[in-house]
Write an enzyme that holds these catalytic residues in place. Structure first.
Site, short mmCIF file in Angstrom:
data_model
loop_
_atom_site.label_atom_id
_atom_site.label_comp_id
_atom_site.label_asym_id
_atom_site.label_seq_id
_atom_site.Cartn_x
_atom_site.Cartn_y
_atom_site.Cartn_z
CG HIS A 1 -3.00 -1.30 -7.69
ND1 HIS A 1 -3.81 -0.26 -6.39
CD2 HIS A 1 -2.97 -2.23 -6.45
CE1 HIS A 1 -3.42 -1.53 -5.45
NE2 HIS A 1 -3.25 -2.24 -5.51
NE ARG B 1 -3.87 -1.65 -0.12
CZ ARG B 1 -4.01 -2.75 -0.57
NH1 ARG B 1 -3.07 -2.70 -1.36
NH2 ARG B 1 -5.50 -3.77 -0.46
CD GLU C 1 -3.35 3.02 -7.32
OE1 GLU C 1 -4.27 1.63 -7.48
OE2 GLU C 1 -3.02 2.17 -6.54
#
Length: 314
Positions: free
Chosen positions: A281, A233, A262
Site C-alpha cells: 500500500h 481499494r 493490511e
C-alpha cells in the site's frame, strides 16, 4: 499543552516533517493488535493523527475515548472514520491535501514491472540465475482498460497514450466528452472493457456500488494474457476470485497495492504467487505527500487551538 498521538508512522518520519511544538506529540510506528489495545494506548490523548484508512475509527472507538477532541486524517476523505459518531461525541475531524501524482506513478511502476517481468529478471541477475528467461509484453499498440477516469485514472490514461496504447475507459456515468478529453474512448460496458483490454487498471472509489465489482464472472472475461492492476481499494475486486484466477493462470498476472487485510498476513497467496507483483500500500507514500500530510496536520492543530478549525470533514 494537549497530547497528540500520530498513528501508523511506519517509517518513523512524522515528527521530523513538521513543527509539533504546540502539542506533546508521540509517534506510534506499529499497528495496534486490536481495538482494546488502540483504546488503551490513546485514552489520555486529546488529539490523534491518522494515516489514511490504516486505523479505523468506528463509533465504538469514539465512545471509548472520552478525552479525544480532535482527529486528523491525511486526505479529505476517509471511509474508516464514522463522522456521525465523531460529531455525537464532540470530536472535530479535519483533513489535509493529498496529491494524486504518487499513485499514478506507482500504477505505472506495477504495470512496467509486470509486463517486463522485472522481479524474475532482476532476481535471476542477483542470484546468478539464467541471463534472460522471459519475453516482455510490449505496451505500444496494446489496449489499456481503465475502470474509473477521475483524477488518477485520467493521468494514468495520459501516460498510456504517451506509450502509444489504445486507452479505453468505463464507469457508470462516464461520457464521451470526458474520455475524449484525455485521449481515451468509452467502453460500452464493463464487460466489453474487460474482454478487450491487455491491461486492466482499477481507479474507482470504493462504495456499495463498486464493492465486488470485479468477481469470478468478470475475471473470466479477461484474456489469459491480460494483467489486472489495483491501486484503488482491494474490496472492488473479489480477493478469493482473484487468487483462484491467478493460481489457475486464467489471467497472466496482477499488480496489487491494496489488500483486504493490511498488513497482508504472512501466509497469504499474494505473497507467493509467481504472477503477482505486490507492494505494501505505497500508492500515496512519497516525500511529497508525507510532507503535505504532516505539515497540514500541524496547521489543523494550530487552527483548532486558535478556535478556528480548518479543512473540516463533514
Amino acid at each position: 499543552m494537549l497530547r497528540c498521538a500520530v498513528l501508523d508512522d511506519y517509517q518513523g518520519v512524522a515528527l521530523g516533517l513538521a513543527d509539533w511544538s504546540r502539542v506533546r506529540a508521540t509517534s506510534f510506528r506499529e499497528r495496534f493488535a486490536d481495538q482494546d489495545a488502540l483504546v488503551a494506548a490513546l485514552l489520555d490523548y486529546e488529539v490523534v493523527v491518522i494515516m489514511r484508512e490504516r486505523t479505523p475509527f468506528p463509533a465504538e472507538v469514539f465512545a471509548r475515548l472520552p478525552n479525544l477532541r480532535l482527529l486528523i486524517t491525511s486526505g479529505m476523505r476517509n471511509a474508516a472514520v464514522d463522522l456521525a459518531a465523531a460529531r455525537a461525541h464532540g470530536v472535530t475531524v479535519c483533513g489535509t491535501a493529498s496529491s494524486s501524482t504518487p499513485p499514478v506513478e506507482l500504477t505505472w511502476a506495477l504495470i512496467l514491472g509486470l509486463t517486463r517481468h522485472l522481479l524474475t529478471e532482476a532476481g535471476a541477475l542477483r542470484s546468478g540465475g539464467p541471463w534472460q528467461s522471459t519475453l516482455g509484453t510490449d505496451l505500444h499498440g496494446r489496449t489499456l482498460g481503465l475502470l474509473g477516469l477521475g483524477k488518477i485514472g485520467s493521468r494514468v490514461a495520459e501516460v498510456g497514450r504517451a506509450f502509444g496504447m489504445d486507452v479505453v475507459a468505463w464507469s457508470r456515468h462516464l461520457t464521451e466528452e470526458r474520455t475524449a478529453a484525455v485521449g481515451a474512448r468509452p467502453a460500452p460496458t464493463k464487460e466489453a472493457l474487460l474482454s478487450e483490454s491487455d491491461i486492466v487498471s482499477v481507479h474507482l472509489v470504493l462504495s456499495e456500488r463498486t464493492r465486488g465489482l470485479i468477481g469470478e464472472r468478470e475475471l473470466a472475461l479477461m484474456r489469459p494474457t491480460a494483467y489486472l492492476v489495483n491501486t484503488a481499494r482491494a474490496a472492488i475486486v473479489d480477493q478469493d476470485a482473484l487468487v483462484s484466477a491467478l493460481a489457475a493462470g486464467r489471467i497472466a498476472g496482477a499488480g496489487l497495492d491494496v489488500f483486504d487485510i493490511e498488513p497482508l498476513p504472512a501466509g497469504h497467496p499474494f505473497r507467493t504467487l509467481p504472477n503477482v507483483l505486490a507492494t505494501p500500500h505505497l500508492g500515496y507514500v512519497s516525500e511529497l505527500n508525507y510532507g503535505t500530510y504532516f505539515r497540514e496536520a500541524v496547521q489543523d492543530i494550530d487552527a483548532f487551538l486558535d478556535q478556528a478549525p480548518i479543512r473540516l470533514l463533514t
